[in-house]
Design a protein around this motif. Structure first.
Motif, PDB file in Angstrom:
ATOM      1  N   ARG A   1       0.846  -1.193   0.000  1.00 41.60           N
ATOM      2  CA  ARG A   1       0.000   0.000   0.000  1.00 41.60           C
ATOM      3  C   ARG A   1       0.887   1.250   0.000  1.00 41.60           C
ATOM      4  O   ARG A   1       1.689   1.458   0.900  1.00 41.60           O
TER       5      ARG A   1
ATOM      6  N   TYR B   1      -6.168  -1.491  -5.823  1.00 41.64           N
ATOM      7  CA  TYR B   1      -5.833  -2.597  -4.924  1.00 41.64           C
ATOM      8  C   TYR B   1      -6.655  -2.511  -3.642  1.00 41.64           C
ATOM      9  O   TYR B   1      -7.255  -3.487  -3.208  1.00 41.64           O
TER      10      TYR B   1
ATOM     11  N   SER C   1      -3.317   5.970  -0.169  1.00 50.77           N
ATOM     12  CA  SER C   1      -2.674   5.381  -1.345  1.00 50.77           C
ATOM     13  C   SER C   1      -3.423   5.710  -2.630  1.00 50.77           C
ATOM     14  O   SER C   1      -2.910   5.439  -3.721  1.00 50.77           O
TER      15      SER C   1
ATOM     16  N   ALA D   1      -1.027   0.322  -5.250  1.00 51.40           N
ATOM     17  CA  ALA D   1      -0.115  -0.546  -4.508  1.00 51.40           C
ATOM     18  C   ALA D   1       1.001  -0.995  -5.433  1.00 51.40           C
ATOM     19  O   ALA D   1       0.819  -1.100  -6.647  1.00 51.40           O
TER      20      ALA D   1
END
Length: 221
Positions: free
Chosen positions: A137, A184, A191, A195
């Motif tokens: 992440r 992700y 994030s 990822a």
């Protein structure tokens, strides 16, 4: 002092509280998911306990997957069957998939992450698996997304020009970046859903072909 051990049912409340702290914008782990993980692969689920208080201050979840069943850009839900780990495949799988790791912010920087990764590496070697893979992440990307692409961000982390709370630590543990995926963890504002796909090879069983894809990665260093 801290003690790493396998998760027990009595740890579920602590893990769920920790999950809410780490991922405030996502659904925390629930009892059904944790029960399923423990029933399916008990030796792959870890917690770290603070000896002074008996409090769960970290949690790490793993399962074994047959990597060819998945696209390299698959998301977290695909790799974990929505957190239930019913896709755990110890018969055919050679990949230890690191589904999650959480450390209480008040206890970070005290060697807990190292304890967890050592436990995962021991599991890798004890079972003679080929590799550990995970989606790292990219916690720091939200600070840079207006000025660079996610690929540029990851390259700067690999080159040592930037530091990311998750990926930088994993690179120091010997992981390599295979690529970058979007979506992700879709509900993660830090994030922005991105990822890095990372890998740690078991050199005792890896073949030249297993190493080839690492050298072909644009992030190989």
């Amino acid at each position: 002092m801290y003690k790493l051990r396998n998760m027990l049912p009595e740890d579920f409340d602590g893990v769920m509280r920790l999950s809410h702290t780490i991922y405030p914008d996502a659904q925390p782990w629930n009892e059904k998911q944790l029960t399923s993980q423990l029933q399916i692969f008990p030796e792959g689920q870890f917690v770290v306990e603070d000896d002074a208080t008996g409090t769960v201050v970290a949690y790490a979840a793993t399962l074994i997957v047959y990597w060819d069943d998945y696209a390299v850009d698959a998301n977290w839900r695909d790799f974990t069957d929505n957190g239930y780990f019913t896709n755990h495949d110890p018969e055919s799988g050679r990949t230890l998939y690191a589904a999650d790791v959480m450390v209480d912010p008040d206890h970070q920087g005290r060697g807990i992450g190292k304890l967890i990764y050592q436990a995962r590496e021991k599991l890798l070697y004890d079972r003679a698996l080929l590799r550990i893979r995970a989606g790292a992440r990219l916690q720091g990307f939200h600070r840079y997304h207006d000025t660079m692409t996610v690929e540029q961000y990851v390259q700067k982390i690999v080159d040592g020009d930037l530091s990311d709370p998750t990926l930088t630590f994993q690179l120091k543990r010997g992981f390599k970046v295979l690529g970058v995926v979007h979506g992700y963890m879709r509900n993660d504002p830090k994030s922005l859903g991105y990822a890095a796909v990372i890998e740690f090879l078991n050199e005792a069983v890896a073949t030249p072909e297993d190493r080839r894809h690492l050298h072909e990665s644009p992030y190989y260093k």
